[in-house]
Design an enzyme around this catalytic site. Structure first.
Site, PDB file in Angstrom:
ATOM      1  N   ARG A  50       0.834  -1.221   0.000  1.00  0.00           N
ATOM      2  CA  ARG A  50       0.000   0.000   0.000  1.00  0.00           C
ATOM      3  C   ARG A  50       0.868   1.272   0.000  1.00  0.00           C
ATOM      4  O   ARG A  50       0.563   2.247   0.669  1.00  0.00           O
ATOM      5  CB  ARG A  50      -0.934   0.042   1.215  1.00  0.00           C
TER       6      ARG A  50
ATOM      7  N   SER B 164     -10.862  -0.870   3.102  1.00  0.00           N
ATOM      8  CA  SER B 164     -10.105  -1.009   4.347  1.00  0.00           C
ATOM      9  C   SER B 164      -9.772   0.378   4.881  1.00  0.00           C
ATOM     10  O   SER B 164      -9.123   1.159   4.204  1.00  0.00           O
ATOM     11  CB  SER B 164      -8.784  -1.739   4.100  1.00  0.00           C
TER      12      SER B 164
ATOM     13  N   GLU C  67      -5.409   3.619   6.388  1.00  0.00           N
ATOM     14  CA  GLU C  67      -5.053   3.376   5.002  1.00  0.00           C
ATOM     15  C   GLU C  67      -5.670   4.461   4.124  1.00  0.00           C
ATOM     16  O   GLU C  67      -5.128   4.836   3.094  1.00  0.00           O
ATOM     17  CB  GLU C  67      -5.596   1.996   4.613  1.00  0.00           C
TER      18      GLU C  67
END
Ligand code: EPU
Length: 338
Positions: A166, A238, A334
């Site tokens: 990520r 998420s 995130e």
């Protein structure tokens, strides 16, 4: 000379962010190609700007005073073929899942595990989107970008994109300096199924075996079963990242919770599942006011209707604190918070 596609002032962003938060932006400019950006930044450009793609990984906590830039170029083209390798270019405004569908229809392998991830192609390299054992970086060959300081367009090879879990150079050194205008992918005609993650193998077998189409359908079915549909319930996928802890910490936790999911990560660290931590801290399905933790996937925070960004961040802080108190592990967001 072509002019900028569309420009809006004092625009309501509710329909442009998947959390469905009702903030406004002072200005929003939709651009098609790098030329448009060249004109916009010729005299230095807006003092404050932010790239808003599909708005699927963002939480607005206030009205945005600067200029939001949204790519609308939607071309997908084949650049060339070499052996079983097919090179494909997609403009930043293409819906990610439209690109996956396009590849699957043409028998091109590499993107199928990333089916149904909400968002645009231009956003994919920024956080190196990933799911079911695959990441965008596995197929990205290079990224076309506009440099706002020099007004040049350049092609950055994947090896220079600093891809990680990520993570990428676009979130770090190039943040606020580069605008992705297109992404180039190297796909394969040779089947290369990756079914190692969770239920994917079983769901694919249930559909008749590892064809591109079956894998795509299996991934879509798993996602639909676990994740809330942003068209129905405001959310940004998420909300937290899976944390990586050092080995002694992982061992200490495993001694107490032997069923804790854990995966090897880089630098001798151990990756834990934030969803499991939140779940076991007792927060799965919990709602406070207008914000909640999704019933079927604890990583996802949902807007139960009319929540503000500030309500979401306050709730997220309580979730984080609960995990910290229970496990001594800090989880980080995130989603980009503006
Ligand atoms: N788990 C629980 N309870 C939960 C959620 C998860 O016990 O409420 C456990 C699961 O049973 C499993 C482990 O935690 O053992 C991992 O969960 P899962 O397989 O659902 O995936 P994840 O690690 O939680 C990541 C991505 C997702 C992606 C899935 C599938 C991150 C932050 N998230 O989730 O990405 O879809 O893997 O590959 O890495 C997104 O980024 O928006 C996203 C949805």
């Amino acid at each position: 000379m072509r002019i900028m596609i569309r420009e809006f002032h004092h625009i309501d962003l509710t329909a442009r962010n998947s959390f469905r938060v009702a903030q406004r932006a002072a200005r929003l400019v939709e651009f098609d190609r790098a030329d448009d950006l060249g004109r916009l930044f010729a005299d230095g450009g807006p003092a404050e700007w932010y790239l808003l793609g599909g708005g699927n990984n963002i939480l607005f906590t206030r009205d945005y005073e600067g200029t939001l830039l949204t790519p609308v170029g939607r071309t997908i083209e084949r650049l060339g073929e070499e052996g079983d390798r097919v090179r494909v270019r997609a403009e930043a405004g293409v819906e990610w899942d439209d690109l996956v569908a396009w590849a699957v229809e043409r028998g091109l392998w590499g993107l199928e595990n990333l089916s149904l991830i909400p968002g645009t192609v231009g956003a994919a390299p920024v956080q190196n989107i990933g799911a079911y054992g695959a990441e965008a970086k596995d197929t990205i060959e290079s990224v076309e970008m506009f440099c706002t300081e020099t007004c040049n367009t350049l092609i950055l090879d994947a090896s220079h994109c600093g891809f990680g879990y990520r993570d990428s150079v676009f979130k770090r050194e190039l943040r606020g300096r580069a605008i992705i205008t297109a992404v180039r992918f190297a796909l394969s005609r040779t089947p290369q199924p990756r079914l190692g993650y969770g239920d994917l193998e079983r769901e694919t077998a249930a559909r008749g075996g590892a064809t591109l189409r079956n894998i795509r359908e299996a991934v879509c079915a798993i996602r639909r079963a676990k994740l809330p549909d942003p068209a129905v319930t405001g959310n940004a996928g998420s909300f937290f990242k899976n944390p990586a802890v050092d080995r002694p910490t992982a061992e200490r936790l495993l001694a107490r919770w032997p069923d804790m999911p854990h995966y090897p990560a880089s630098d001798d660290r151990v990756k834990l599942a934030a969803g499991w931590l939140i779940d076991r801290a007792g927060w799965k399905g919990r709602t406070e006011g207008r914000v909640g933790v999704h019933e079927r996937q604890a990583l996802v925070l949902v807007n139960r209707g009319g929540a503000t960004g500030a309500e979401v961040t306050a709730f997220a802080a309580r979730v984080r604190q609960a995990v910290l108190e229970r496990f001594g592990v800090a989880i980080e967001t995130e989603v980009n918070i503006l």
